[in-house]
Scaffold this active site. Structure first.
Site, PDB file in Angstrom:
ATOM      1  N   GLN A  31       0.873  -1.192   0.000  1.00  0.00           N
ATOM      2  CA  GLN A  31       0.000   0.000   0.000  1.00  0.00           C
ATOM      3  C   GLN A  31       0.899   1.228   0.000  1.00  0.00           C
ATOM      4  O   GLN A  31       2.059   1.116   0.442  1.00  0.00           O
ATOM      5  CB  GLN A  31      -0.892   0.012   1.245  1.00  0.00           C
ATOM      6  N   HIS A  62     -10.650   3.118  18.388  1.00  0.00           N
ATOM      7  CA  HIS A  62     -10.100   1.845  18.884  1.00  0.00           C
ATOM      8  C   HIS A  62     -10.815   1.337  20.133  1.00  0.00           C
ATOM      9  O   HIS A  62     -10.927   0.139  20.351  1.00  0.00           O
ATOM     10  CB  HIS A  62      -8.585   1.978  19.123  1.00  0.00           C
ATOM     11  N   ASP A  87      -1.627  -0.775  13.224  1.00  0.00           N
ATOM     12  CA  ASP A  87      -1.122   0.337  14.035  1.00  0.00           C
ATOM     13  C   ASP A  87      -1.022  -0.040  15.512  1.00  0.00           C
ATOM     14  O   ASP A  87      -0.396   0.660  16.286  1.00  0.00           O
ATOM     15  CB  ASP A  87      -2.062   1.544  13.877  1.00  0.00           C
ATOM     16  N   ASP A 138      -2.662 -12.411   4.966  1.00  0.00           N
ATOM     17  CA  ASP A 138      -3.993 -11.920   4.580  1.00  0.00           C
ATOM     18  C   ASP A 138      -5.026 -12.489   5.571  1.00  0.00           C
ATOM     19  O   ASP A 138      -4.990 -13.684   5.888  1.00  0.00           O
ATOM     20  CB  ASP A 138      -4.287 -12.401   3.159  1.00  0.00           C
ATOM     21  N   ASP A 157     -10.340  -4.753  11.875  1.00  0.00           N
ATOM     22  CA  ASP A 157      -9.924  -3.347  11.861  1.00  0.00           C
ATOM     23  C   ASP A 157      -9.147  -3.111  10.566  1.00  0.00           C
ATOM     24  O   ASP A 157      -7.928  -2.954  10.551  1.00  0.00           O
ATOM     25  CB  ASP A 157      -9.047  -3.078  13.089  1.00  0.00           C
ATOM     26  N   ASP A 160     -10.621   0.171   3.777  1.00  0.00           N
ATOM     27  CA  ASP A 160     -11.898   0.137   3.050  1.00  0.00           C
ATOM     28  C   ASP A 160     -11.875  -0.960   1.981  1.00  0.00           C
ATOM     29  O   ASP A 160     -10.815  -1.491   1.651  1.00  0.00           O
ATOM     30  CB  ASP A 160     -12.147   1.518   2.427  1.00  0.00           C
ATOM     31  N   PRO A 164      -5.970  -4.210  -0.688  1.00  0.00           N
ATOM     32  CA  PRO A 164      -5.806  -5.517  -0.052  1.00  0.00           C
ATOM     33  C   PRO A 164      -6.978  -5.937   0.829  1.00  0.00           C
ATOM     34  O   PRO A 164      -7.117  -7.110   1.142  1.00  0.00           O
ATOM     35  CB  PRO A 164      -4.526  -5.349   0.776  1.00  0.00           C
TER      36      PRO A 164
HETATM   37  N1  SAM Z   1      -8.703   2.371  11.861  1.00  0.00           N
HETATM   38  C1  SAM Z   1      -8.582   2.365  10.424  1.00  0.00           C
HETATM   39  C2  SAM Z   1      -9.891   2.555   9.757  1.00  0.00           C
HETATM   40  O1  SAM Z   1     -10.908   2.380  10.373  1.00  0.00           O
HETATM   41  O2  SAM Z   1      -9.874   2.900   8.588  1.00  0.00           O
HETATM   42  C3  SAM Z   1      -7.903   1.093   9.958  1.00  0.00           C
HETATM   43  C4  SAM Z   1      -6.628   0.947  10.665  1.00  0.00           C
HETATM   44  S1  SAM Z   1      -5.491  -0.222  10.217  1.00  0.00           S
HETATM   45  C5  SAM Z   1      -4.188   0.832   9.736  1.00  0.00           C
HETATM   46  C6  SAM Z   1      -6.025  -1.017   8.714  1.00  0.00           C
HETATM   47  C7  SAM Z   1      -5.102  -2.200   8.484  1.00  0.00           C
HETATM   48  O3  SAM Z   1      -5.719  -3.207   7.677  1.00  0.00           O
HETATM   49  C8  SAM Z   1      -3.793  -1.856   7.741  1.00  0.00           C
HETATM   50  O4  SAM Z   1      -2.711  -2.135   8.604  1.00  0.00           O
HETATM   51  C9  SAM Z   1      -3.790  -2.767   6.515  1.00  0.00           C
HETATM   52  O5  SAM Z   1      -2.500  -3.193   6.141  1.00  0.00           O
HETATM   53  C10 SAM Z   1      -4.665  -3.910   7.023  1.00  0.00           C
HETATM   54  N2  SAM Z   1      -5.229  -4.784   5.972  1.00  0.00           N
HETATM   55  C11 SAM Z   1      -5.803  -4.404   4.802  1.00  0.00           C
HETATM   56  N3  SAM Z   1      -6.199  -5.505   4.106  1.00  0.00           N
HETATM   57  C12 SAM Z   1      -5.887  -6.598   4.880  1.00  0.00           C
HETATM   58  C13 SAM Z   1      -6.052  -8.001   4.715  1.00  0.00           C
HETATM   59  N4  SAM Z   1      -6.619  -8.520   3.598  1.00  0.00           N
HETATM   60  N5  SAM Z   1      -5.628  -8.822   5.714  1.00  0.00           N
HETATM   61  C14 SAM Z   1      -5.041  -8.308   6.836  1.00  0.00           C
HETATM   62  N6  SAM Z   1      -4.833  -6.981   7.047  1.00  0.00           N
HETATM   63  C15 SAM Z   1      -5.262  -6.137   6.073  1.00  0.00           C
END
Ligand code: SAM
Length: 274
Positions: A31, A62, A87, A138, A157, A160, A164
């Site tokens: 990303q 959170h 995070d 994943d 968490d 969108d 990924p």
């Molecule tokens: N609090 C934020 C929000 O509500 O938009 C989201 C926080 S967190 C940074 C989102 C996390 O989801 C990221 O670390 C991203 O790398 C992870 N992520 C995205 N797609 C994923 C997947 N398929 N499997 C596991 N983690 C994933």
């Protein structure tokens, strides 16, 4: 770009917030990861152009995504699965719940984790905690490898439903989520109003309701996002949505907020999905 400049969030071709910022970090891995600094919001994380959280108000999000589903359990939570949450904010709040014995976390992007440990270390939970297994994978793949009826809580968490996180809004994902939750388990997933919520309602809501018998829309107000919406999916009707059995109190979350969280009736689904 150096110094202060106006930066516009790229949530949607016609929508996004604008901030006066200083760029602190930028790199593209799975990303595009950016960290900006703004005099009002402090440091904030951006993934693929979309604000994930700000230092100033991340605790609202959170605490909601952890204490609210945990409050609805019949018995105190013991085994929890986090998907995403690179995070460390969700982990931080879960580690404050004394009954929790095991936390597994599937995060897909190593660089998000590493960058957040460097720039948001004080917001992160403790990854050296023996109860915690942090796995770069994943979330859907991780679910498929998880045992049946293993978890009391499943907290998604994620970002969108673009990039990924697409795999985390599919029928297969919800089937696997249902399989790994025990019969009293509760599941929550972020579903980010105001932009993707209509799309998620149209595409994912029918999938969710075909798997989970109980589906509730959860609303909360996170100043830096505006309205934030998460689905709450319980595999069993909690005894009381509004006077929860498990009581948690955070900087923001309090059980008296439960009626507010559930104040959007599911009958609004068609209104909200436009
Ligand atoms: N609090 C934020 C929000 O509500 O938009 C989201 C926080 S967190 C940074 C989102 C996390 O989801 C990221 O670390 C991203 O790398 C992870 N992520 C995205 N797609 C994923 C997947 N398929 N499997 C596991 N983690 C994933």
């Amino acid at each position: 770009m150096t110094g202060n400049f106006w930066w516009k969030e790229k949530i949607h071709r016609d929508f996004g917030h604008a901030y006066k910022v200083e760029l602190v970090f930028e790199e593209k891995n799975l990303q595009k990861i950016q960290i900006f600094k703004n005099p009002f919001w402090g440091y904030f994380l951006v993934l693929d152009g979309i604000v994930q959280f700000t230092e100033k108000d991340e605790f609202i999000y959170h605490e909601t995504i952890t204490y609210l589903p945990a409050s609805l359990l019949e018995n105190p939570p013991e085994k929890v699965l986090i998907i995403g949450g690179g995070d460390g904010g969700a982990l931080r709040e879960l580690q404050k719940i004394p009954s929790i014995k095991k936390i597994i976390q599937f995060e897909i992007d190593t660089l998000v984790f590493e960058v957040c440990q460097k720039y948001f270390f004080k917001l992160s939970g403790n990854y050296h905690d023996p109860r915690v297994s942090f796995i770069i994978k994943d979330g859907l793949e991780g679910l498929k490898e998880s045992p049946e009826k293993e978890f009391d809580l499943l907290i998604v968490d994620c970002t969108d439903p673009v990039g990924p996180a697409k795999s985390l809004y599919t029928y297969e994902f919800y089937k696997e989520a249902y399989r790994v939750l025990n019969e009293k388990g509760v599941f929550i997933q972020q579903a980010s109003l105001p932009v993707y919520f209509p799309q998620i309602l149209k595409s994912s809501y029918p999938l969710i309701t075909s798997v989970f018998p109980i589906v509730k829309i959860v609303r909360t107000f996170v100043p830096s996002y505006g309205e934030e919406i998460a689905f709450l999916l319980a595999t069993k009707e909690p005894k009381d949505w509004f006077n929860p059995k498990q009581v948690f109190k955070g900087k923001y979350y309090h059980p008296s907020l439960n009626p507010y969280y559930f104040s959007i009736p599911n009958t609004w689904i068609d209104i909200l999905s436009k």
